[in-house]
Scaffold this motif. Structure first.
Motif, short mmCIF file in Angstrom:
data_model
loop_
_atom_site.label_atom_id
_atom_site.label_comp_id
_atom_site.label_asym_id
_atom_site.label_seq_id
_atom_site.Cartn_x
_atom_site.Cartn_y
_atom_site.Cartn_z
N GLY A 144 0.83 -1.20 0.00
CA GLY A 144 0.00 0.00 0.00
C GLY A 144 0.86 1.25 0.00
O GLY A 144 1.98 1.26 0.50
N LYS A 145 0.30 2.30 -0.58
CA LYS A 145 1.08 3.52 -0.80
C LYS A 145 1.58 4.14 0.50
O LYS A 145 2.74 4.51 0.63
N GLU A 146 0.68 4.25 1.49
CA GLU A 146 1.08 4.89 2.75
C GLU A 146 2.19 4.12 3.44
O GLU A 146 3.19 4.70 3.90
N HIS A 149 5.47 4.49 1.45
CA HIS A 149 6.10 5.80 1.68
C HIS A 149 6.79 5.84 3.04
O HIS A 149 7.91 6.35 3.16
N THR A 150 6.12 5.29 4.06
CA THR A 150 6.73 5.26 5.39
C THR A 150 8.01 4.45 5.39
O THR A 150 9.04 4.85 5.96
N LEU A 151 7.98 3.29 4.71
CA LEU A 151 9.16 2.43 4.63
C LEU A 151 10.32 3.15 3.96
O LEU A 151 11.46 3.17 4.48
N PRO A 157 16.64 8.27 4.07
CA PRO A 157 17.42 9.28 4.78
C PRO A 157 18.64 8.73 5.51
O PRO A 157 19.45 9.50 6.04
N ARG A 158 18.79 7.41 5.53
CA ARG A 158 19.98 6.81 6.13
C ARG A 158 21.08 6.54 5.11
O ARG A 158 22.08 5.90 5.42
N LEU A 159 20.91 7.06 3.89
CA LEU A 159 22.03 7.06 2.95
C LEU A 159 23.15 7.93 3.51
O LEU A 159 22.91 9.01 4.04
N TRP A 181 7.05 11.64 -6.19
CA TRP A 181 6.80 11.78 -4.75
C TRP A 181 8.12 11.82 -3.97
O TRP A 181 8.28 12.64 -3.06
N LEU A 182 9.05 10.96 -4.32
CA LEU A 182 10.34 10.95 -3.64
C LEU A 182 11.07 12.27 -3.82
O LEU A 182 11.67 12.80 -2.87
N ALA A 183 11.01 12.82 -5.02
CA ALA A 183 11.68 14.10 -5.28
C ALA A 183 11.11 15.21 -4.40
O ALA A 183 11.84 16.09 -3.93
N ASP A 184 9.79 15.15 -4.13
CA ASP A 184 9.15 16.15 -3.27
C ASP A 184 9.39 15.86 -1.80
O ASP A 184 9.55 16.79 -1.00
N ALA A 185 9.37 14.58 -1.42
CA ALA A 185 9.43 14.21 0.00
C ALA A 185 10.84 14.34 0.58
O ALA A 185 11.00 14.67 1.76
N LEU A 186 11.85 14.07 -0.24
CA LEU A 186 13.23 14.17 0.24
C LEU A 186 13.69 15.62 0.17
O LEU A 186 13.20 16.41 -0.63
N SER A 187 14.66 15.96 0.99
CA SER A 187 15.15 17.35 1.02
C SER A 187 15.99 17.65 -0.22
O SER A 187 16.28 16.76 -1.03
#
Length: 210
Positions: A144-146, A149-151, A157-159, A181-187
């Motif tokens: 599931g999407k939610e 995304h949480t996973l 961010p642990r890269l 979505w990743l491009a928006d969600a990550l800094s």
């Protein structure tokens, strides 16, 4: 050779404790040119073979560093972990899954192929604060999407600085929307790009700049 039973209708490979019978099946597979003897079983992802998405990832992902801390997120029976460990024997490969049988199979397959640098377990078994030079994953889209995304926002961010992640996602299961979505969600410390496309899959590259 043991027969692989299909998973029970109400069982998903991302169940923590599969209810299907644990029937082991031995195979030989080729992972990025490395021959490996492996065991699989019911109740784990792609129990019959190296699945197509993982094959695309292994075919197209660039050469991993010689050493460092690597992560296989959603390891299944360990195809990606084995490929990384065999290609970079001086690296430490952390193989993470929620499925207890998958973890056991990854440990077994590491042993069968002499890969003492594979550390299989649940998320809590990964040392706190550890950062990864490399993450490879065929992520569990069907949770599931939610949840997905949480996973991803738990682990990407642990890269480590200048670390890379490569995720393989089927186009018709939302690879392009996930990339956006990743491009928006990550800094802005991260770059997200399409790295490769093959057989209906995208390989998404995430690069931590600093």
């Amino acid at each position: 050779m043991a027969h692989i039973e299909p998973p029970q209708a109400n069982e998903q490979y991302f169940s923590a404790s599969p209810s299907s019978k644990d029937v082991r099946h031995a195979m030989r597979v080729t992972l990025r040119g490395h021959e490996a003897q492996i065991e699989t079983s019911n109740g784990v992802f792609s129990a019959h073979r190296v699945d197509l998405g993982t094959s695309v990832l292994l075919r197209h992902a660039p050469q991993p560093p010689e050493r460092g801390d690597f992560l296989d997120l959603g390891c299944g029976w360990g195809a990606i972990s084995l490929a990384l460990a065999l290609e970079s024997p001086r690296a430490e490969v952390y193989a993470v899954d929620v499925n207890e049988r998958a973890i056991e199979l990854t440990e077994r397959n590491a042993e069968l192929n002499g890969c003492a640098n594979i550390h299989a377990g649940e998320a809590d078994d990964v040392p706190d604060g550890l950062e990864f030079e490399l993450i490879w994953s065929n992520p569990p889209i069907r949770i599931g999407k939610e949840e997905l995304h949480t996973l991803l926002m738990t682990w990407l961010p642990r890269l480590a600085p200048d670390g890379y992640a490569y995720l393989v996602v089927q186009k018709n299961l939302g690879s392009d929307s996930l990339m956006r979505w990743l491009a928006d969600a990550l800094s802005d410390a991260y770059e997200v790009d399409k790295y490769a496309s093959s057989k209906g899959y995208r390989v998404i590259e995430v690069h931590r700049l600093h």
